[in-house]
Design a protein around this motif. Structure first.
Motif, PDB file in Angstrom:
ATOM      1  N   UNK A   1       0.850  -1.257  -0.139  1.00 45.65           N
ATOM      2  CA  UNK A   1       0.114  -0.038   0.105  1.00 45.65           C
ATOM      3  C   UNK A   1       0.986   1.103  -0.157  1.00 45.65           C
ATOM      4  N   UNK A   2       1.895   1.318   0.440  1.00 44.23           N
ATOM      5  CA  UNK A   2       2.864   2.497   0.686  1.00 44.23           C
ATOM      6  C   UNK A   2       3.527   2.621  -0.722  1.00 44.23           C
ATOM      7  N   UNK A   3       4.009   1.395  -1.424  1.00 51.19           N
ATOM      8  CA  UNK A   3       4.457   1.577  -3.021  1.00 51.19           C
ATOM      9  C   UNK A   3       3.102   2.229  -3.489  1.00 51.19           C
ATOM     10  N   UNK A   4       2.158   1.510  -3.563  1.00 50.73           N
ATOM     11  CA  UNK A   4       1.035   2.163  -4.420  1.00 50.73           C
ATOM     12  C   UNK A   4       0.834   3.780  -4.105  1.00 50.73           C
ATOM     13  N   UNK A   5       0.729   4.133  -2.840  1.00 53.49           N
ATOM     14  CA  UNK A   5       0.479   5.465  -2.401  1.00 53.49           C
ATOM     15  C   UNK A   5       1.643   6.521  -2.735  1.00 53.49           C
ATOM     16  N   UNK A   6       2.871   6.055  -2.578  1.00 54.84           N
ATOM     17  CA  UNK A   6       4.023   6.812  -2.609  1.00 54.84           C
ATOM     18  C   UNK A   6       4.938   7.015  -3.728  1.00 54.84           C
ATOM     19  N   UNK A   7       4.980   5.593  -4.418  1.00 58.91           N
ATOM     20  CA  UNK A   7       6.054   5.157  -5.430  1.00 58.91           C
ATOM     21  C   UNK A   7       5.452   4.563  -6.820  1.00 58.91           C
ATOM     22  N   UNK A   8       4.073   5.037  -6.991  1.00 62.01           N
ATOM     23  CA  UNK A   8       3.518   4.564  -8.157  1.00 62.01           C
ATOM     24  C   UNK A   8       2.600   5.422  -8.955  1.00 62.01           C
ATOM     25  N   UNK A   9       2.440   5.098 -10.229  1.00 58.11           N
ATOM     26  CA  UNK A   9       3.189   4.545 -11.201  1.00 58.11           C
ATOM     27  C   UNK A   9       4.683   5.295 -11.649  1.00 58.11           C
ATOM     28  N   UNK A  10       5.723   4.532 -11.811  1.00 52.45           N
ATOM     29  CA  UNK A  10       7.001   5.203 -11.872  1.00 52.45           C
ATOM     30  C   UNK A  10       7.362   5.512 -13.531  1.00 52.45           C
ATOM     31  N   UNK A  11       6.858   4.788 -14.294  1.00 53.16           N
ATOM     32  CA  UNK A  11       7.252   5.058 -15.694  1.00 53.16           C
ATOM     33  C   UNK A  11       6.310   6.187 -16.507  1.00 53.16           C
ATOM     34  N   UNK A  12       5.760   6.757 -15.696  1.00 52.07           N
ATOM     35  CA  UNK A  12       4.527   7.745 -16.050  1.00 52.07           C
ATOM     36  C   UNK A  12       4.701   9.388 -15.882  1.00 52.07           C
ATOM     37  N   UNK A  13       3.741  10.074 -16.286  1.00 50.77           N
ATOM     38  CA  UNK A  13       3.804  11.444 -16.110  1.00 50.77           C
ATOM     39  C   UNK A  13       2.250  11.912 -15.980  1.00 50.77           C
ATOM     40  N   UNK A  14       2.040  13.072 -15.391  1.00 52.00           N
ATOM     41  CA  UNK A  14       0.789  13.442 -14.982  1.00 52.00           C
ATOM     42  C   UNK A  14       0.034  13.675 -16.428  1.00 52.00           C
ATOM     43  N   UNK A  15       0.534  13.755 -17.505  1.00 50.76           N
ATOM     44  CA  UNK A  15      -0.137  14.032 -18.940  1.00 50.76           C
ATOM     45  C   UNK A  15      -0.357  12.480 -19.197  1.00 50.76           C
ATOM     46  N   UNK A  16       0.009  11.411 -18.895  1.00 52.32           N
ATOM     47  CA  UNK A  16      -0.587  10.213 -19.187  1.00 52.32           C
ATOM     48  C   UNK A  16       0.292   9.381 -19.966  1.00 52.32           C
ATOM     49  N   UNK A  17       1.546   9.880 -19.948  1.00 48.50           N
ATOM     50  CA  UNK A  17       2.473   9.287 -20.853  1.00 48.50           C
ATOM     51  C   UNK A  17       3.020   7.933 -20.279  1.00 48.50           C
ATOM     52  N   UNK A  18       3.821   6.966 -20.989  1.00 52.64           N
ATOM     53  CA  UNK A  18       4.500   5.797 -20.386  1.00 52.64           C
ATOM     54  C   UNK A  18       5.578   5.746 -21.236  1.00 52.64           C
ATOM     55  N   UNK A  19       6.877   5.472 -20.339  1.00 54.08           N
ATOM     56  CA  UNK A  19       8.271   5.346 -20.803  1.00 54.08           C
ATOM     57  C   UNK A  19       8.444   4.216 -21.593  1.00 54.08           C
TER      58      UNK A  19
END
Length: 800
Positions: free
Chosen positions: A360-378
């Motif tokens: 739950x801490x990963x979800x709340x604090x460190x996810x998702x990592x490959x993204x941005x607020x615009x909706x992109x995905x690395x």
């Protein structure tokens, strides 16, 4: 003395309790150890919220550099930078991240952390960082550990569904959900007739070469084998719970207990083969929860002992590393599979609560990592679809078990725009990222339909319908999701045709969003994520598609991850439409090989994007700016300026599916089925151009692919150089009006390009695009004129 009854203090007491109201900062203990505040490296999550940042969520998720083993942390948040006023304080944090259980009042806040060692010494406080929250910040607190645990059912089932839902689901299995239920029964009857094998799969033979074809057959084969057994068992067990035959449950139990005999450190161990270990752990947990009432206490104990070992192995691999260095690709699904194990065995395995809280801490604090607020995905659309599809399972599980809405995160408010702009209906290309070649948009429909429903986004629903509609999910997850609330589709007539995902460094320039057969598209990459993981293509690279066909492409085929061809062709700059310096490309497969999109504009007639990629060249360049002007849909103008540290030659690469017809440097023709384009390399005028159909190194013999590679090399080493390139698409059964001309001016370049752009007046006679570029001022200007020299439209990069 500061008042103890201010509005903020009353809020803090009401929200967090009086134990969290502190008037003054604590003094560090004697001989206090130092605080490590070294800046985050490229592959680290970093100090968050960033100093001075407006937080997209309220409360923000706090993150700081780990301070060593066996320490606990203290976090303070205050309205005053000297922490003299009331503030939020929490102690004894085990993790170097924290998301508070309630939001903060709007305004500016300050935060700092300290840590304590096992012997009670407290460090000095860290530097003070500020952040702000406002009315537009999404509300996303994380309930306390105790609160989350209290929400989980004490009985089973507790994954995807709760015990109190069974009666309603059994009724729906005979009404609106009967088609899915009947399909589940058909699958179960087939397994009764031919149960999946449950003998433990083999380990790798001694001396087997990693990543060889033989190794891959066992590596992936064991995943498929494990899924067939344990996902089959979960299907049997779930269907029996919803009203299926008792025999389904008995077979599920038998498969579960057979698989319980497998060595947890063997062929399906998480550290030995995570592709088999992850589905083993999650599907074992699901099956256990669904057949719990059929198991004896001895059988339950056997399952608990097994999963205690397997769960702890996953946890030790992920914690604490993933909270600060979360960019390992597989770990970004492992954490929520561990969460499933923790949820199912909560109260039965001593460590399960910790596994669940960690997830739950990963979800709340460190996810998702490959993204941005615009909706992109690395990592590209293939990995986007694969990883987020799996995450939606955890989203459903969190919601049913703990009442947490995963889709409240800002990223998920934009997530559907990434496939929509990258792959408009009819597109045959997948842009950048591993395994994206020949990806088609219909594969996105099911996942985007989930997002459309969760966000109630009518544009995304239009996209789902336009690419063929979502396929029914005839499995137990699809049954749980049931008849999702309808979303009324809305065509994107009022949306811009192009979009920039700046945080992941990708821009999709489209002439329209409605169909690939009529679309002309440029996809550009210059990413702050660098060339790491599955988003390994070089920065300032582009692809070009027209009229439903791929024309200028990224090349190679992943024969197996990390092979010679994968590493030394596909990870190299020479495999994409980019530029090398003295024959050397960018830093490959590295978070340090960074680029940046520095400008973006979308207007009805023109799109513009600019990127800077010098950082990716390991110190060989001072600057590499690529500017792309798209006069929709008729011409793409590319201005490149490179400034090298010392004199160098430069290689400009282009790649195609079919051989290029090199008539001259100014007239290179590319055709793929009914689509074509002309590439005019107008500057420099003395490029040495070669073409090859060879990969260096080639993929393994089992991969049958031929692609063509053009290299245009400058003639003499020099520190600074400029490239001016014009790409004009056309349908292969038509031709182009004239040719582009270039004039070198005192301030840069002046281009004149004949185009066929239609006007509002229905004029389709040849028009003229006039473009000027001044490298000194970084200024691009464009005028579109009709055949009477009347202005149709203009663009200036300085006035976007």
């Amino acid at each position: 003395m500061t008042s103890t009854n201010s509005p903020v203090q009353r809020f803090i007491r009401r929200t967090f309790g009086t134990a969290l109201i502190i008037g003054t900062a604590l003094t560090a203990g004697a001989a206090a150890p130092p605080v490590n505040e070294a800046p985050a490296q490229a592959n680290e999550w970093g100090f968050r919220p960033t100093d001075g940042q407006r937080s997209e969520v309220n409360p923000p998720a706090f993150s700081w550099r780990p301070q060593g083993k066996d320490v606990s942390y203290i976090l303070e948040v205050a309205t005053a930078p000297d922490f003299s006023s009331s503030h939020y304080r929490v102690e004894d944090l085990r993790y170097n991240v924290h998301c508070p259980p309630q939001g903060f009042p709007t305004g500016t806040w300050h935060w700092r952390f300290a840590y304590r060692t096992n012997d009670g010494q407290q460090s000095p406080w860290s530097s003070t960082r500020s952040f702000s929250v406002d009315a537009d910040s999404a509300t996303q607190p994380l309930p306390t550990r105790a609160e989350l645990v209290s929400r989980v059912p004490t009985a089973h089932p507790r994954i995807f569904i709760r015990p109190e839902q069974l009666a309603d689901l059994r009724q729906r299995a005979q009404t609106d959900l009967k088609p899915i239920f009947d399909n589940l029964c058909k699958q179960c009857d087939a397994m009764l007739a031919k149960p999946p094998p449950t003998a433990e799969p083999p380990k790798y033979p001694e001396g087997m070469v990693r990543n060889s074809d033989e190794w891959r057959e066992i590596w992936w084969g064991n995943r498929v084998y494990t899924m067939k057994a344990l996902d089959g068992a979960a299907t049997l067990a779930f269907t029996r719970l919803i009203g299926g035959k008792d025999e389904y449950g008995q077979l599920a139990k038998r498969i579960l207990m057979d698989c319980a005999q497998w060595d947890p450190k063997g062929a399906t161990g998480y550290r030995y083969n995570d592709e088999a270990g992850m589905p083993y752990n999650s599907r074992f947990a699901r099956t256990y929860s669904y057949v719990y009432d059929l198991l004896s206490e001895d059988e339950r104990a056997q399952c608990r002992d097994l999963m205690r070992s397997r769960g702890e192995e996953m946890y030790r691999h992920l914690f604490p590393r993933h909270l600060w260095s979360p960019y390992a690709s597989h770990s970004n699904r492992a954490w929520h599979f561990l969460g499933e194990v923790g949820l199912v065995f909560l109260g039965e395995i001593p460590e399960a609560e910790e596994w669940l809280w960690f997830a739950m801490n990963v979800y709340a604090c460190v996810y998702p990592v490959w993204s941005d607020a615009d909706g992109g995905w690395h990592e590209g659309v293939s990995y986007w679809r694969s990883y987020l599809d799996r995450f939606t399972w955890w989203a459903d599980i969190m919601k049913s078990a703990m009442g947490v809405n995963a889709f409240a995160k800002p990223y998920f408010a934009s997530v559907g725009y990434y496939p929509m702009y990258l792959q408009p209906p009819g597109t045959k290309d997948g842009g950048f990222g591993d395994l994206v070649e020949n990806q088609t948009p219909d594969k996105n429909a099911t996942l985007v339909s989930i997002f459309a429903t969760q966000a109630q986004n009518p544009y995304w629903q239009w996209y789902v319908d336009a690419v063929g509609g979502a396929k029914p999910q005839n499995n137990y997850v699809g049954f749980v999701r049931g008849a999702m609330p309808a979303v009324t589709a809305k065509p994107p007539f009022d949306l811009p045709s192009s979009r920039c995902f700046r945080g992941t460094g990708q821009a999709m320039l489209n002439s329209n969003l409605f169909g690939g057969q009529d679309n002309v598209q440029v996809v550009f990459k210059s990413s702050p994520f660098g060339t790491q993981s599955h988003g390994y293509e070089s920065n300032n690279a582009f692809t070009f598609n027209a009229y439903g066909e791929r024309l200028l492409i990224r090349t190679g085929r992943r024969d197996s991850y990390g092979t010679d061809h994968h590493k030394n062709w596909m990870w190299e700059t020479k495999s994409v439409n980019a530029i090398a310096v003295n024959g050397q490309g960018q830093t490959k497969h590295s978070a340090n090989g960074q680029g940046e999109i520095t400008d973006f504009a979308c207007t009805p007639l023109f799109d513009y994007v600019a990127g800077e990629a010098a950082k990716a060249y390991d110190g060989r360049l001072n600057s590499f700016k690529r500017r792309i002007l798209f006069c929709k849909p008729d011409a793409v103008v590319i201005f490149d300026t490179l400034d090298a540290v010392e004199p160098a030659t430069f290689d400009f690469f282009l790649h195609t599916i079919k051989p290029m017809d090199i008539r001259s440097q100014q007239d290179i023709r590319v055709q793929n089925n009914g689509a074509a384009c002309q590439v005019a390399m107008l500057w420099p005028t003395d490029l040495a151009i070669t073409q090859s159909d060879k990969f260096d190194p080639p993929p393994r013999p089992r991969i049958k692919v031929v692609e063509y590679h053009l290299t245009a090399q400058t003639s003499q080493p020099q520190r600074q150089t400029e490239f001016v390139t014009v790409i004009r698409p056309y349908r292969a059964d038509n031709d182009l009006p004239g040719n582009a001309t270039l004039e070198k001016t005192p301030n840069g370049f002046a281009l004149s390009i004949p185009v066929k752009a239609a006007t509002d007046h229905g004029n389709t006679a040849p028009n003229t695009l006039k473009v000027t570029f001044n490298p000194a001022t970084d200024n691009v200007q464009a005028l579109l004129l009709d055949n009477t020299e009347r202005l149709i439209g203009s663009f200036t990069s300085e006035n976007k």
